[in-house]
Scaffold this motif. Structure first.
Motif, PDB file in Angstrom:
ATOM      1  N   ILE A 192       0.831  -1.203   0.000  1.00 15.82           N
ATOM      2  CA  ILE A 192       0.000   0.000   0.000  1.00 15.82           C
ATOM      3  C   ILE A 192       0.867   1.254   0.000  1.00 15.82           C
ATOM      4  CG2 ILE A 192      -1.948  -1.145   1.119  1.00 15.82           C
ATOM      5  CD1 ILE A 192      -1.066   0.175   3.746  1.00 15.82           C
ATOM      6  N   GLU A 193       0.218   2.384  -0.205  1.00 15.04           N
ATOM      7  CA  GLU A 193       0.933   3.660  -0.309  1.00 15.04           C
ATOM      8  C   GLU A 193       1.797   3.933   0.921  1.00 15.04           C
ATOM      9  OE1 GLU A 193      -0.124   8.352  -1.314  1.00 15.04           O
ATOM     10  OE2 GLU A 193      -1.705   6.991  -0.637  1.00 15.04           O
ATOM     11  N   ALA A 194       1.273   3.644   2.121  1.00 13.46           N
ATOM     12  CA  ALA A 194       1.993   3.945   3.358  1.00 13.46           C
ATOM     13  C   ALA A 194       3.235   3.090   3.553  1.00 13.46           C
ATOM     14  CB  ALA A 194       1.059   3.778   4.559  1.00 13.46           C
ATOM     15  N   ASP A 195       3.389   2.017   2.766  1.00 11.93           N
ATOM     16  CA  ASP A 195       4.574   1.173   2.902  1.00 11.93           C
ATOM     17  C   ASP A 195       5.824   1.849   2.360  1.00 11.93           C
ATOM     18  OD1 ASP A 195       3.338  -1.020   4.132  1.00 11.93           O
ATOM     19  OD2 ASP A 195       2.656  -1.819   2.219  1.00 11.93           O
ATOM     20  N   VAL A 207       9.476  -5.081   0.663  1.00 15.31           N
ATOM     21  CA  VAL A 207      10.063  -5.912   1.712  1.00 15.31           C
ATOM     22  C   VAL A 207       9.452  -5.572   3.067  1.00 15.31           C
ATOM     23  CG1 VAL A 207      12.201  -6.505   2.924  1.00 15.31           C
ATOM     24  CG2 VAL A 207      12.208  -6.255   0.438  1.00 15.31           C
ATOM     25  N   TRP A 208       9.274  -4.297   3.325  1.00 15.13           N
ATOM     26  CA  TRP A 208       8.668  -3.858   4.595  1.00 15.13           C
ATOM     27  C   TRP A 208       7.256  -4.424   4.746  1.00 15.13           C
ATOM     28  CZ3 TRP A 208       9.572  -2.132   9.227  1.00 15.13           C
ATOM     29  CH2 TRP A 208       8.595  -1.458   9.942  1.00 15.13           C
ATOM     30  N   SER A 209       6.474  -4.376   3.682  1.00 12.24           N
ATOM     31  CA  SER A 209       5.106  -4.911   3.710  1.00 12.24           C
ATOM     32  C   SER A 209       5.112  -6.403   4.020  1.00 12.24           C
ATOM     33  CB  SER A 209       4.423  -4.662   2.365  1.00 12.24           C
ATOM     34  OG  SER A 209       3.133  -5.237   2.327  1.00 12.24           O
ATOM     35  N   GLY A 210       6.031  -7.133   3.383  1.00  7.54           N
ATOM     36  CA  GLY A 210       6.122  -8.573   3.630  1.00  7.54           C
ATOM     37  C   GLY A 210       6.570  -8.897   5.036  1.00  7.54           C
ATOM     38  N   MET A 211       7.512  -8.125   5.566  1.00  4.95           N
ATOM     39  CA  MET A 211       7.970  -8.337   6.932  1.00  4.95           C
ATOM     40  C   MET A 211       6.828  -8.159   7.922  1.00  4.95           C
ATOM     41  SD  MET A 211      11.665  -6.386   6.764  1.00  4.95           S
ATOM     42  CE  MET A 211      11.725  -6.180   8.541  1.00  4.95           C
ATOM     43  N   LYS A 212       6.011  -7.146   7.701  1.00  3.31           N
ATOM     44  CA  LYS A 212       4.868  -6.909   8.590  1.00  3.31           C
ATOM     45  C   LYS A 212       3.891  -8.072   8.538  1.00  3.31           C
ATOM     46  CE  LYS A 212       3.601  -3.020   6.825  1.00  3.31           C
ATOM     47  NZ  LYS A 212       2.718  -1.861   6.583  1.00  3.31           N
ATOM     48  N   ALA A 213       3.619  -8.560   7.323  1.00  7.39           N
ATOM     49  CA  ALA A 213       2.679  -9.675   7.171  1.00  7.39           C
ATOM     50  C   ALA A 213       3.201 -10.916   7.876  1.00  7.39           C
ATOM     51  CB  ALA A 213       2.456  -9.963   5.687  1.00  7.39           C
ATOM     52  N   ALA A 225      13.858 -12.057  16.968  1.00  2.70           N
ATOM     53  CA  ALA A 225      13.154 -12.489  15.761  1.00  2.70           C
ATOM     54  C   ALA A 225      13.044 -11.351  14.767  1.00  2.70           C
ATOM     55  CB  ALA A 225      11.770 -13.027  16.123  1.00  2.70           C
ATOM     56  N   TRP A 226      12.720 -10.151  15.250  1.00  2.00           N
ATOM     57  CA  TRP A 226      12.579  -9.007  14.343  1.00  2.00           C
ATOM     58  C   TRP A 226      13.915  -8.645  13.714  1.00  2.00           C
ATOM     59  CZ3 TRP A 226       8.503  -6.770  12.147  1.00  2.00           C
ATOM     60  CH2 TRP A 226       8.712  -5.567  11.472  1.00  2.00           C
ATOM     61  N   GLN A 227      14.999  -8.701  14.484  1.00  2.00           N
ATOM     62  CA  GLN A 227      16.314  -8.420  13.927  1.00  2.00           C
ATOM     63  C   GLN A 227      16.679  -9.434  12.841  1.00  2.00           C
ATOM     64  OE1 GLN A 227      19.062  -8.259  17.218  1.00  2.00           O
ATOM     65  NE2 GLN A 227      17.991  -6.547  18.178  1.00  2.00           N
ATOM     66  N   ALA A 228      16.358 -10.702  13.079  1.00  2.00           N
ATOM     67  CA  ALA A 228      16.628 -11.728  12.074  1.00  2.00           C
ATOM     68  C   ALA A 228      15.796 -11.477  10.821  1.00  2.00           C
ATOM     69  CB  ALA A 228      16.316 -13.112  12.646  1.00  2.00           C
ATOM     70  N   LEU A 229      14.547 -11.108  11.018  1.00  2.00           N
ATOM     71  CA  LEU A 229      13.656 -10.825   9.893  1.00  2.00           C
ATOM     72  C   LEU A 229      14.173  -9.647   9.091  1.00  2.00           C
ATOM     73  CD1 LEU A 229      10.978 -11.566   8.525  1.00  2.00           C
ATOM     74  CD2 LEU A 229       9.800 -10.098  10.176  1.00  2.00           C
ATOM     75  N   ASN A 230      14.616  -8.626   9.777  1.00  2.00           N
ATOM     76  CA  ASN A 230      15.110  -7.424   9.116  1.00  2.00           C
ATOM     77  C   ASN A 230      16.413  -7.681   8.360  1.00  2.00           C
ATOM     78  OD1 ASN A 230      14.830  -4.515   8.657  1.00  2.00           O
ATOM     79  ND2 ASN A 230      16.616  -4.308   9.959  1.00  2.00           N
ATOM     80  N   ALA A 231      17.278  -8.524   8.945  1.00  2.00           N
ATOM     81  CA  ALA A 231      18.595  -8.776   8.344  1.00  2.00           C
ATOM     82  C   ALA A 231      18.556  -9.785   7.210  1.00  2.00           C
ATOM     83  CB  ALA A 231      19.562  -9.258   9.429  1.00  2.00           C
ATOM     84  N   ASN A 232      17.573 -10.697   7.220  1.00  2.75           N
ATOM     85  CA  ASN A 232      17.584 -11.836   6.296  1.00  2.75           C
ATOM     86  C   ASN A 232      16.443 -11.836   5.284  1.00  2.75           C
ATOM     87  OD1 ASN A 232      19.852 -12.916   7.658  1.00  2.75           O
ATOM     88  ND2 ASN A 232      18.514 -13.828   9.195  1.00  2.75           N
TER      89      ASN A 232
END
Length: 307
Positions: A192-195, A207-213, A225-232
């Motif tokens: 979405i636009e806000a992403d 990528v940000w949208s997918g990480m949130k989902a 977990a969030w750091q791993a998600l962000n890095a990988n």
């Protein structure tokens, strides 16, 4: 803390009352304290999304909370006698169903995508140029589109040592007949636009949208977990599926290389029979997978073998 959240904290600290994202920005503009990149007609939507995501991710650990729908305030000021009583108690917001329409959904014109697509894929370079040159628009929401619209979805594939994480989509998520109760190899959400923010312009926040989902579906909100998600997490392919069975969609495939120590779980009604599938051996029952997963299995296999 990112600049949106820092600005919100500064304004709320000075005002000592709960405010909406739009009110926060109006005060920031009036006081001349908003950074240059936080100026524009829709920046309040990005600010609201950032505040909501911070509350959802950190929960009681967030600096912010909602004392009323659409209003935000600071935990640090809850006991300040100047603060109105109505602003001192956080409300408990129900988690939104992930299949609700998402407003201002990213889209391309069908003729443009058909021109760029080769063998069902859009080259990563071509996708980046379409974003860079502003060759996109926004549908009213993810369930209301023109016949010529191709909606963009972030589709996160979770891979680990030759395996891909899969589940069955329940009715809480899916109403499409060809997707209902089928096995899925990814976690997806419309972009979405806000992403798209100052830091996510190259891929419009795919990528940000997918990480949130993914974080929402698997409760990946603790810091490790969030750091791993962000890095990988990385955008790996852009696929234009031919066997969608309905309106046109563009699947931006994000690969998440899951570390060995992280074993995803879920209690979501939308996520049933969560299990790893070994992609080092042939898949014998393709009909067991939903149309998008059937299309993306070769991409998932490549990523899984690289993991």
């Amino acid at each position: 803390m990112d600049s949106y959240l820092a600005l919100a904290e500064q304004v709320l600290t000075a005002q000592k009352r709960a405010l909406s994202a739009l009110e926060i920005l109006r005060i920031a503009y009036r006081e001349g304290i908003a950074p240059e990149h936080i100026h524009g007609r829709t920046q309040h939507k990005t600010l609201q999304a950032r505040l909501s995501e911070d509350i959802l991710r950190y929960r009681d650990g967030s600096k912010f909370y909602r004392p009323a729908p659409g209003k935000f305030f600071l935990h640090a000021l809850r006991d300040d006698p100047v603060v109105p009583v109505s602003d001192r108690t956080p409300i408990v917001a129900r988690r939104r169903k992930r299949d609700l329409p998402r407003h201002h959904a990213l889209a391309f014109r069908k003729r443009l995508i058909k021109k760029e697509a080769k063998s069902g894929q859009v080259a990563m370079e071509s996708f980046a140029k379409l974003i860079e040159h502003g060759c996109y628009h926004y549908a009213a929401n993810s369930k209301q589109r023109a016949s010529e619209d191709v909606l963009v979805w972030s589709f996160v594939v979770v891979v680990k040592a030759g395996h891909v994480l899969s589940y069955r989509a329940g009715p809480y998520r899916e109403q499409r007949d060809s997707f209902m109760s089928k096995r899925v190899i990814g976690f997806y959400s419309p972009v979405i636009e806000a992403d798209m923010t100052l830091f996510d312009q190259a891929d419009h926040g795919v990528v940000w949208s997918g990480m949130k989902a993914l974080a929402s579906d698997l409760d990946l909100y603790d810091n490790l977990a969030w750091q791993a998600l962000n890095a990988n997490s990385k955008l790996q392919a852009v696929v234009y599926p031919e066997n969608d069975g309905e309106a046109d969609n563009l699947l931006a495939v994000v690969g998440f290389y899951c570390p060995e120590w992280l074993e995803p779980t879920s209690t979501r009604l939308a996520i049933n029979d969560l299990q790893w599938i070994d992609l080092r051996t042939p898949i014998n029952h393709l009909d067991d997978f939903d149309p998008w997963s059937q299309t993306l299995l070769p991409v998932a296999q490549r990523l899984a073998l690289e993991a």
